[in-house]
Structures are given as structure tokens and as C-alpha cells.
Design a protein around this motif. Sequence first.
Motif, PDB file in Angstrom:
ATOM      1  N   VAL C  59       0.841  -1.196   0.000  1.00  0.00           N
ATOM      2  CA  VAL C  59       0.000   0.000   0.000  1.00  0.00           C
ATOM      3  C   VAL C  59       0.878   1.249   0.000  1.00  0.00           C
ATOM      4  O   VAL C  59       1.792   1.368   0.817  1.00  0.00           O
ATOM      5  CB  VAL C  59      -0.919   0.014   1.242  1.00  0.00           C
ATOM      6  CG1 VAL C  59      -1.898   1.179   1.160  1.00  0.00           C
ATOM      7  CG2 VAL C  59      -1.685  -1.294   1.381  1.00  0.00           C
ATOM      8  N   MET C  60       0.606   2.170  -0.922  1.00  0.00           N
ATOM      9  CA  MET C  60       1.321   3.452  -0.940  1.00  0.00           C
ATOM     10  C   MET C  60       0.502   4.539  -0.255  1.00  0.00           C
ATOM     11  O   MET C  60       1.037   5.431   0.383  1.00  0.00           O
ATOM     12  CB  MET C  60       1.595   3.891  -2.376  1.00  0.00           C
ATOM     13  CG  MET C  60       2.487   2.940  -3.144  1.00  0.00           C
ATOM     14  SD  MET C  60       2.619   3.443  -4.884  1.00  0.00           S
ATOM     15  CE  MET C  60       3.423   5.053  -4.740  1.00  0.00           C
ATOM     16  N   THR C  61      -0.811   4.491  -0.485  1.00  0.00           N
ATOM     17  CA  THR C  61      -1.702   5.501   0.074  1.00  0.00           C
ATOM     18  C   THR C  61      -2.992   4.840   0.503  1.00  0.00           C
ATOM     19  O   THR C  61      -3.493   3.952  -0.185  1.00  0.00           O
ATOM     20  CB  THR C  61      -2.060   6.563  -0.994  1.00  0.00           C
ATOM     21  OG1 THR C  61      -0.860   7.213  -1.410  1.00  0.00           O
ATOM     22  CG2 THR C  61      -3.027   7.605  -0.456  1.00  0.00           C
TER      23      THR C  61
ATOM     24  N   TYR D  23       5.530  -3.287   8.746  1.00  0.00           N
ATOM     25  CA  TYR D  23       4.314  -3.066   9.532  1.00  0.00           C
ATOM     26  C   TYR D  23       3.068  -3.187   8.658  1.00  0.00           C
ATOM     27  O   TYR D  23       3.022  -2.690   7.552  1.00  0.00           O
ATOM     28  CB  TYR D  23       4.367  -1.720  10.246  1.00  0.00           C
ATOM     29  CG  TYR D  23       4.404  -0.514   9.323  1.00  0.00           C
ATOM     30  CD1 TYR D  23       5.570  -0.140   8.677  1.00  0.00           C
ATOM     31  CD2 TYR D  23       3.262   0.244   9.094  1.00  0.00           C
ATOM     32  CE1 TYR D  23       5.605   0.941   7.827  1.00  0.00           C
ATOM     33  CE2 TYR D  23       3.287   1.340   8.246  1.00  0.00           C
ATOM     34  CZ  TYR D  23       4.463   1.680   7.622  1.00  0.00           C
ATOM     35  OH  TYR D  23       4.488   2.753   6.768  1.00  0.00           O
ATOM     36  N   TYR D  24       2.042  -3.812   9.210  1.00  0.00           N
ATOM     37  CA  TYR D  24       0.773  -3.962   8.497  1.00  0.00           C
ATOM     38  C   TYR D  24       0.113  -2.590   8.354  1.00  0.00           C
ATOM     39  O   TYR D  24       0.114  -1.787   9.294  1.00  0.00           O
ATOM     40  CB  TYR D  24      -0.132  -4.923   9.273  1.00  0.00           C
ATOM     41  CG  TYR D  24      -1.457  -5.143   8.619  1.00  0.00           C
ATOM     42  CD1 TYR D  24      -1.556  -5.847   7.422  1.00  0.00           C
ATOM     43  CD2 TYR D  24      -2.615  -4.621   9.169  1.00  0.00           C
ATOM     44  CE1 TYR D  24      -2.769  -6.037   6.807  1.00  0.00           C
ATOM     45  CE2 TYR D  24      -3.841  -4.811   8.559  1.00  0.00           C
ATOM     46  CZ  TYR D  24      -3.921  -5.521   7.373  1.00  0.00           C
ATOM     47  OH  TYR D  24      -5.130  -5.696   6.759  1.00  0.00           O
ATOM     48  N   ASN D  25      -0.481  -2.327   7.194  1.00  0.00           N
ATOM     49  CA  ASN D  25      -0.904  -0.954   6.891  1.00  0.00           C
ATOM     50  C   ASN D  25      -1.884  -0.338   7.882  1.00  0.00           C
ATOM     51  O   ASN D  25      -1.823   0.848   8.166  1.00  0.00           O
ATOM     52  CB  ASN D  25      -1.408  -0.854   5.452  1.00  0.00           C
ATOM     53  CG  ASN D  25      -2.744  -1.553   5.237  1.00  0.00           C
ATOM     54  OD1 ASN D  25      -3.804  -0.966   5.460  1.00  0.00           O
ATOM     55  ND2 ASN D  25      -2.727  -2.819   4.815  1.00  0.00           N
ATOM     56  N   ASP D  65       0.024   8.192   3.923  1.00  0.00           N
ATOM     57  CA  ASP D  65       0.993   7.913   2.857  1.00  0.00           C
ATOM     58  C   ASP D  65       2.087   7.032   3.440  1.00  0.00           C
ATOM     59  O   ASP D  65       2.755   7.415   4.407  1.00  0.00           O
ATOM     60  CB  ASP D  65       1.603   9.216   2.319  1.00  0.00           C
ATOM     61  CG  ASP D  65       0.576  10.034   1.553  1.00  0.00           C
ATOM     62  OD1 ASP D  65      -0.131   9.450   0.718  1.00  0.00           O
ATOM     63  OD2 ASP D  65       0.471  11.248   1.819  1.00  0.00           O
ATOM     64  N   TYR D  66       2.229   5.857   2.837  1.00  0.00           N
ATOM     65  CA  TYR D  66       3.238   4.909   3.298  1.00  0.00           C
ATOM     66  C   TYR D  66       4.528   5.204   2.555  1.00  0.00           C
ATOM     67  O   TYR D  66       4.560   5.185   1.321  1.00  0.00           O
ATOM     68  CB  TYR D  66       2.751   3.487   3.057  1.00  0.00           C
ATOM     69  CG  TYR D  66       1.468   3.201   3.806  1.00  0.00           C
ATOM     70  CD1 TYR D  66       1.498   2.765   5.126  1.00  0.00           C
ATOM     71  CD2 TYR D  66       0.214   3.421   3.224  1.00  0.00           C
ATOM     72  CE1 TYR D  66       0.321   2.535   5.839  1.00  0.00           C
ATOM     73  CE2 TYR D  66      -0.954   3.198   3.920  1.00  0.00           C
ATOM     74  CZ  TYR D  66      -0.895   2.752   5.233  1.00  0.00           C
ATOM     75  OH  TYR D  66      -2.060   2.540   5.927  1.00  0.00           O
ATOM     76  N   GLN D  67       5.579   5.496   3.305  1.00  0.00           N
ATOM     77  CA  GLN D  67       6.797   5.995   2.668  1.00  0.00           C
ATOM     78  C   GLN D  67       7.967   5.032   2.716  1.00  0.00           C
ATOM     79  O   GLN D  67       8.827   5.061   1.849  1.00  0.00           O
ATOM     80  CB  GLN D  67       7.196   7.313   3.344  1.00  0.00           C
ATOM     81  CG  GLN D  67       6.120   8.388   3.228  1.00  0.00           C
ATOM     82  CD  GLN D  67       6.419   9.556   4.151  1.00  0.00           C
ATOM     83  OE1 GLN D  67       6.369   9.428   5.361  1.00  0.00           O
ATOM     84  NE2 GLN D  67       6.757  10.679   3.557  1.00  0.00           N
TER      85      GLN D  67
END
Lengths: 140, 140, 140, 140
Positions: C59-61, D23-25, D65-67
Motif C-alpha cells: 500500500v502506498m496511500t 508493519y501492516y498498513n 501515505d506509506y513511505q
Amino acid sequence: MPQLHHVQVFRIRYSDVDQMGTYYNARALEWFEWGRTELCRTLGKSYRQWEEEGVRLPVMTAHVDYQGRAQYDDELRMTTTARMDGRAKMRFDVEIVQSETAAPVCRGHTIHAITDRSGRPIRPPKWLLALMETSGNPTP
Amino acid sequence: MPQLHHVQVFRIRYSDVDQMGTYYNARALEWFEWGRTELCRTLGKSYRQWEEEGVRLPVMTAHVDYQGRAQYDDELRMTTTARMDGRAKMRFDVEIVQSETAAPVCRGHTIHAITDRSGRPIRPPKWLLALMETSGNPTP
Amino acid sequence: MPQLHHVQVFRIRYSDVDQMGTYYNARALEWFEWGRTELCRTLGKSYRQWEEEGVRLPVMTAHVDYQGRAQYDDELRMTTTARMDGRAKMRFDVEIVQSETAAPVCRGHTIHAITDRSGRPIRPPKWLLALMETSGNPTP
Amino acid sequence: MPQLHHVQVFRIRYSDVDQMGTYYNARALEWFEWGRTELCRTLGKSYRQWEEEGVRLPVMTAHVDYQGRAQYDDELRMTTTARMDGRAKMRFDVEIVQSETAAPVCRGHTIHAITDRSGRPIRPPKWLLALMETSGNPTP
């Protein structure tokens, strides 16, 4: 001498509490696991390092006695103790109380196999036995 | 005659699995609780109705034996059985196996107080005793 | 022709609800992920197979709009829709409503990179593009 | 003068990590909520007190936002900032980085209604507005 027990203080998060206004029962096992992590760090080698060296501690048995309510934002004190359970298993005993009053919240234990990466039982590594032997009376 | 056990089939979600590639140990207690919910529905009165009528079943004891691995998207079969534990407590036994092979995944039980909204123990309501008495041999 | 959207019905579990008596906000992202899993299965290749073939969709967003309350044991209906987002990303749109009344519960979307096992972006595999192209108008 | 932002350091738990080893989203939203709790405490009135005085902050919108990846036992640093969003909503911005390297992990925000116990929107209490006004430049 390394400690074979560890005390940590934490607060209950909003996500830990259900509509009865007390902590959801499965959270206890998440806290127990967190206690194991922090105890291992105290012993001088983090559980992440254990894993990097190829050791796993899958849970074989978990037991929880729920003793008292605990609400969102309550400050709890968790004591975790480690010992060998026979020659091939580890056991962690956990006790959680209200930080201020020492009122019991829950207690329990987990028993763990000692395995390699693929889940096959292995003999406990020497460094692990050495850690466990440093205590005359490992029970809390 | 109402059933005192319930079977449900479900798949393991991504969020249930940890970096060992098997279900995270605390998930078992979440599944057990889900099994209780669905068993109560089968008995003819949903647990939500129990709560609306003022009955609570807080967990006093939980016990899990982890028997086998189960991966993301595995289909599992969970059997939940209810019985009275003495005159004032309820007990649910749960068994989870791989749906295809019947290979054991985990089993365990929970013991519950029967309380009112405020957490005070109450005598089991008549409708609950009636439900529990409909079975000659409530143990799985 | 494979469907590019999927509808599933489920009930809110006790563990999903917080002390406000409605679902805890992070649960929405767990449901979204579950919707992706079931949509992929509908498309003809489970996400577990995707992973086995070396494809990951980190997942990015993630974005969620919370629209209405939903209590323990409410039956919800979740619709998940997939489409390409440019040439190198996937997007899933999700809508969750009360099953009986269609009252909105939440909606949102997630945007995903397409990567190999090590997290490096890859070009979408041909089978994935083929799946995505089977729909003239993939937006819900 | 009360701070309108809060920094906390924590480690990723085993239960936070999925089989991709990061880490899980959905955990991000649990961390965000924990950040709000600790920020409120820093402001001089815990969120539990807010609730006791009848104020609720249900989430209306969440965005993440996953960075970057973050593994089990990584130490992260989370910065949470509060501000009013118009006259009737609150907004919390969150940024999480690796504690050692400051490498980005994720960032996002949540927008909250201000309601009474029953979920009805209310005007922000005076003490809340007073808290929010103490800062000339509330954006981080």
C-alpha cells in the motif's frame, strides 16, 4: 548478572478497549508477547537478534486469567519472567496489575517450542542456556 | 432443538499473519470470540440481544493450545461448543482445523462469568438455562 | 468475463468495536484489505497466488471517509473495485454500507505499488494487465 | 505555554508486522490514535478527561501515505500536531520516521468532528479553543 524478569509500565490504548469499557480479551496475548520482547532485550540479546541467528519461539500454549477491569488510559505494570520448561521449551509467566493500586488485571503464561527458521525443534543454543542458568531461582 | 455447537468456515486474512508466515497467536482468541457470537445466533438469540437484555459474559479464563501452522488465505473450520460450568459460569470449547485436510490448527476454551451491565455476577437468566438444558450431552 | 468488482457481506465482530459503540477507525483498513483478497479471488487468481508468483502490492496511500456508525453484529455490505492507476500502480475503491438500509458506513481507496518480493517496483505482469483490460469501464 | 505538537518514540511490536516483514498498513491508524492520546495529555487535559466531560472526537477522515518499510523492533519517532480545521473540526497531522536515521516511514492526518456523547456535533468547548489559540503557528 542478567535479569530473568522484566517490569514495564504502559497505558491502555483506545484500540485495546471494547464496548464493555474494559480491555478486549485478546489484547492480553499481545501484551504478553510485547513483554517477552522487552525481557529478551534486558537479557542482553534482543528477540530480533534471536531470529536473525535462526532461533524461533513459536507459542505452543497460552493461558490467561482475567482478574480485573482496566480502562482506556489506565497505567498498567507488567512483570514478565522467563525460565526453561524442561530441556527443550521455554516458559514465560506474566502478571499485569494497575500501576497505582496494584489491583490485579490479568496474569498468565505462554509455553514455547524452540525451533529453527522452518519450525523444526532444535536444541536450545548454548547462549540461551547460559542466560537461563544465571539465575538460581528463576520462578518469580 | 437448538444446537449447542456451531461450525463455521473462514479464511485467514492478511492481517492475521505475522512474519513467521503463520497466524499471530492472539488471533486465536479473536476467532474464539467470533465463534461464540455465531453459536449464540444459532441458539436462537444473538449475543447482541443478550447484551440488550442486560446480560454480559466477560471472559474469566482463556486457554489455547497451538497445534499447527496456518497461512494467509488457508480455509479453516472452527467448531464451538457451549455448556454451563457449574451453576454460574459458561464454558465454550473451540477446535480449529484446516478445512481440507482436518489437520489441527489450534484448540482451547474460555470460561465466562455471567454478569449484569455493571459487571456484577447474576444468576443465569431462565432463557439461558433453558437453552443449555436442551442438550443431553453438551460436551463435544 | 472476470468481474472487476466484488461484493461481500459480513458482520462486525466484538473485537472491531470500541467504547464509543461503533467500529474502531483502523478496522476500515483491515476490511479494505480483506475486500482486495476476495476481489482477487473473483478475478480468477487469488492474491496468495500473486504472492507465490513473486508479485506484491504494498500500500502506498490509504484514504478513508467515515460516514456513519456501525455497531457490533451489524451486517455490512462491502463493494471493492479494482483498476490500474497509470501504468505501474493499482487502485482499489471500497464502499461499505449497512446491509439492510444501505446507509453509508465508510468509503475510501488504497493505491498500491506493484513490486517483486524484495519491494522493488516491477512492470505489471501480463496476466494482471489482461485482467485489468477486460473491463471497458472499470470505475464503479 | 502548552505544546501543540508531541513527539514520542516507540518500537514496532511483533503483532504489528505482516508476512512482508514490514508493519501492516492498518497499524498506522492505531499509532496515529495513540499519538492523539499522548498529545492531548501534553496539552494539559487527557483525552480520557475530554470524554469524561462529554466531548468526543470521532474520526471523519483518515489519510496515510506509506513511505518506507519498518521492521519488528525498529525504533520509530512519531510527531503529532493538532490544530482547528475551521470552527467545528479538529485536525491532527502525524509524521513517523525511523528514530536513528530519520528515514520516512509514513505520514498522514485525521480530521475529527467534535461531538457530544451521542455523536451530535457541538461547538468546541472554551477550554479546547483556548488550548488551540495558544499557538501562533500551529502547523508543524
